[in-house]
Design an enzyme around this catalytic site. Structure first.
Site, PDB file in Angstrom:
ATOM      1  N   ARG A  20       0.804  -1.758   0.004  1.00  0.00           N
ATOM      2  CA  ARG A  20       0.453  -0.045   0.084  1.00  0.00           C
ATOM      3  C   ARG A  20       0.911   1.423   0.293  1.00  0.00           C
ATOM      4  O   ARG A  20       0.481   2.462  -0.824  1.00  0.00           O
ATOM      5  CB  ARG A  20      -0.676  -0.268   1.089  1.00  0.00           C
ATOM      6  CG  ARG A  20      -1.848   1.225   1.393  1.00  0.00           C
ATOM      7  CD  ARG A  20      -3.334   1.541   2.284  1.00  0.00           C
ATOM      8  NE  ARG A  20      -3.152   0.169   3.541  1.00  0.00           N
ATOM      9  CZ  ARG A  20      -2.508   0.170   4.876  1.00  0.00           C
ATOM     10  NH1 ARG A  20      -1.458   1.979   4.384  1.00  0.00           N
ATOM     11  NH2 ARG A  20      -2.033  -0.272   5.577  1.00  0.00           N
ATOM     12  N   TYR A  59     -17.855  14.758 -15.601  1.00  0.00           N
ATOM     13  CA  TYR A  59     -18.167  13.567 -15.483  1.00  0.00           C
ATOM     14  C   TYR A  59     -19.191  13.379 -14.263  1.00  0.00           C
ATOM     15  O   TYR A  59     -18.567  14.047 -13.755  1.00  0.00           O
ATOM     16  CB  TYR A  59     -16.977  13.087 -15.707  1.00  0.00           C
ATOM     17  CG  TYR A  59     -16.837  11.721 -14.642  1.00  0.00           C
ATOM     18  CD1 TYR A  59     -18.098  10.740 -15.443  1.00  0.00           C
ATOM     19  CD2 TYR A  59     -16.339  11.112 -13.633  1.00  0.00           C
ATOM     20  CE1 TYR A  59     -18.256   9.736 -15.683  1.00  0.00           C
ATOM     21  CE2 TYR A  59     -16.598   9.631 -13.373  1.00  0.00           C
ATOM     22  CZ  TYR A  59     -17.910   9.143 -14.054  1.00  0.00           C
ATOM     23  OH  TYR A  59     -17.837   7.866 -13.906  1.00  0.00           O
ATOM     24  N   ASP A  91      -8.394  17.932 -15.729  1.00  0.00           N
ATOM     25  CA  ASP A  91      -9.169  16.206 -15.437  1.00  0.00           C
ATOM     26  C   ASP A  91      -8.565  16.759 -17.503  1.00  0.00           C
ATOM     27  O   ASP A  91      -8.899  16.571 -18.111  1.00  0.00           O
ATOM     28  CB  ASP A  91     -10.129  16.000 -14.934  1.00  0.00           C
ATOM     29  CG  ASP A  91     -10.783  14.501 -15.780  1.00  0.00           C
ATOM     30  OD1 ASP A  91      -9.695  14.390 -16.319  1.00  0.00           O
ATOM     31  OD2 ASP A  91     -11.263  14.246 -14.976  1.00  0.00           O
ATOM     32  N   LYS A 115      -9.091   4.986 -19.085  1.00  0.00           N
ATOM     33  CA  LYS A 115      -9.361   5.449 -20.618  1.00  0.00           C
ATOM     34  C   LYS A 115      -8.685   5.214 -21.702  1.00  0.00           C
ATOM     35  O   LYS A 115      -8.032   4.120 -21.104  1.00  0.00           O
ATOM     36  CB  LYS A 115     -10.164   7.075 -20.629  1.00  0.00           C
ATOM     37  CG  LYS A 115     -11.170   7.111 -19.423  1.00  0.00           C
ATOM     38  CD  LYS A 115     -12.476   6.120 -19.559  1.00  0.00           C
ATOM     39  CE  LYS A 115     -13.202   6.562 -18.244  1.00  0.00           C
ATOM     40  NZ  LYS A 115     -13.595   6.606 -17.203  1.00  0.00           N
TER      41      LYS A 115
HETATM   42  C1  LIG Z   1     -12.918  12.782 -17.422  1.00  0.00           C
HETATM   43  C2  LIG Z   1     -13.089  11.867 -16.950  1.00  0.00           C
HETATM   44  N1  LIG Z   1     -12.835  11.981 -15.219  1.00  0.00           N
HETATM   45  C3  LIG Z   1     -12.987  10.646 -14.416  1.00  0.00           C
HETATM   46  C4  LIG Z   1     -13.518   9.323 -14.873  1.00  0.00           C
HETATM   47  C5  LIG Z   1     -14.232   8.951 -13.164  1.00  0.00           C
HETATM   48  O1  LIG Z   1     -12.738   7.125 -13.582  1.00  0.00           O
HETATM   49  P1  LIG Z   1     -13.483   6.187 -12.919  1.00  0.00           P
HETATM   50  O2  LIG Z   1     -14.233   5.790 -13.644  1.00  0.00           O
HETATM   51  O3  LIG Z   1     -11.627   5.574 -13.129  1.00  0.00           O
HETATM   52  O4  LIG Z   1     -13.279   6.267 -11.601  1.00  0.00           O
HETATM   53  C6  LIG Z   1     -14.255   9.744 -15.709  1.00  0.00           C
HETATM   54  C7  LIG Z   1     -14.928   8.138 -15.868  1.00  0.00           C
HETATM   55  O5  LIG Z   1     -15.257   8.350 -16.787  1.00  0.00           O
HETATM   56  C8  LIG Z   1     -14.162  10.675 -16.564  1.00  0.00           C
HETATM   57  O6  LIG Z   1     -14.835  10.319 -18.099  1.00  0.00           O
END
Ligand SMILES: Cc1ncc(COP(=O)(O)O)c(C=O)c1O
Length: 384
Positions: free
Chosen positions: A46, A107, A177, A202
């Site tokens: 961890r 998101y 992001d 992704k």
């Molecule tokens: C732009 C964006 N940020 C964060 C996330 C969250 O990621 P995770 O699904 O890996 O927790 C997503 C998920 O679709 C996303 O599209």
């Protein structure tokens, strides 16, 4: 060294004893101490694990960060970022709420996380691509700006250097992001961000087979906080997922290139299609964010959103697609079609979604690596 070279050789050469070209998977939770008070540098996975360490070191280089940390999902990385930047007030009154100016179209999971678990953060949703709006928002004290580039799912483009100047003028931080574009296209910290954050599920993972997240910080103090939270809260990326991610990163730049090329063809095809009312893709020359994105990013990425003319057609499109899968992620080799209103963005509530245009006619495509002709003919038969 160029990003493409760093990626192609992800993890190579770390294990100098064997010369392993592919970074070995250290599938161990625990490490033996040589003697009392002595450590090999690894005590408990961890806290640190060799496979994850190599991945994090590479990611810090790609992001030009003081430190980058791998989490069990993108949301776990976002959770750590919000904990690192926003301290809960000592008294329980929440009188000292700190303001976060945040993209209004983003998101849905980020929205859900902030609205349910951070009562000490005052979220102020705004169109982060609109400088006039941001100037007005920035007139009152705030602690941070959070923007996706481009936004999910409307693909609006913010100006990172401008947001950085606005944040820093107010002694605030800028969080970007960069899930949709990745380090291959754009380095948020190089353009002025303080923190970059990713759903590595992704494009970085790229094969729809793992969940992971990254948070990277420019400042060493913030980086240390992220590292502390990663260990203390425990949402770390496990060794196998770290290894898979290292493996995926090697092909990231070629995947991005091909997926972007396929996306451009699809966006051009959808533009002017008789069943389509509007296409959202910042790689189209007359799209609103085209020049702004071109000034910041190598490419426009591989997400295309569009609005159908008739809501009744939407369920039929989702049933008829054969090469695209009706599923709710993005960034993998397989092309996906998503209905954001019911899938990724449902937590934002009907009223806000309607106001933004994320409605019963709105679909998002994550374009994969398939032959573009197969993708185009699949859309053709589904839209008929
Ligand atoms: C732009 C964006 N940020 C964060 C996330 C969250 O990621 P995770 O699904 O890996 O927790 C997503 C998920 O679709 C996303 O599209």
């Amino acid at each position: 060294m160029d990003t493409e070279t760093l990626l192609a050789q992800a993890g190579s050469g770390w294990d100098y004893r064997t010369g392993a070209v592919s970074m070995p998977l250290y599938q161990s939770a625990v490490y033996k101490h040589p003697a009392l008070g002595k450590s090999t540098g690894y005590d408990y996975t961890r806290t640190s694990n060799p496979t994850r360490f190599v991945l994090e070191e590479l990611f810090a280089k790609l992001e030009q960060a003081s430190g980058a940390y791998a989490f069990s999902s993108g949301l776990a990385a976002l959770d750590a970022v919000f904990r690192a930047l926003f301290q809960p007030p000592d008294n329980k009154s929440l009188a000292k709420r700190e303001r976060l100016i945040i993209s209004e179209d983003l998101y849905g999971g980020t929205f859900r996380l902030l609205e349910n678990f951070f009562p000490h953060i005052e979220t102020d949703y705004a169109d982060t691509s609109d400088k006039k709006v941001m100037e007005e928002k920035g007139a009152k004290p705030f602690s941070a700006i959070f923007a996706e580039i481009p936004t999910n799912p409307l693909l609006k483009v913010c100006d990172i250097p401008y947001l950085s100047a606005l944040a820093h003028k107010n002694s605030a931080k800028l969080i970007i992001d960069n899930t949709f574009l990745t380090s291959v296209n754009l380095c948020p910290i190089e353009l002025g961000a303080d923190i970059s954050v990713y759903s590595a599920t992704k494009y970085l993972g790229g094969h729809n087979d793992l969940l992971a997240g990254f948070a990277a910080a420019k400042d060493a103090v913030v980086a240390e906080k992220l590292k502390y939270i990663q260990n203390a809260a425990g949402a770390v990326l496990n060794p196998f997922e770290s290894w898979l991610l290292l493996r995926s990163l090697k092909s990231l730049s070629v995947r991005m290139e091909r997926q972007t090329e396929n996306s451009r063809k699809i966006a051009e095809y959808l533009t002017g299609h008789t069943a389509v009312a509007k296409v959202y893709y910042p790689g189209l020359k007359d799209a609103p964010g085209y020049s702004l994105l071109a000034a910041q990013s190598k490419s426009a990425g591989a997400i295309v959103s569009f609005e159908l003319k008739r809501a009744e057609a939407l369920p039929k499109v989702l049933e008829k697609v054969k090469v695209f899968s009706f599923a709710e992620s993005l960034g993998g080799t397989e092309s996906l079609i998503t209905f954001p209103k019911l899938q990724t963005h449902a937590d934002m509530g009907e009223e806000l979604l309607e106001k933004l245009g994320i409605n019963d006619r709105f679909l998002r495509l994550s374009v994969g690596l398939e032959a573009s002709d197969d993708l185009l003919s699949d859309l053709e038969q589904a839209l008929r």
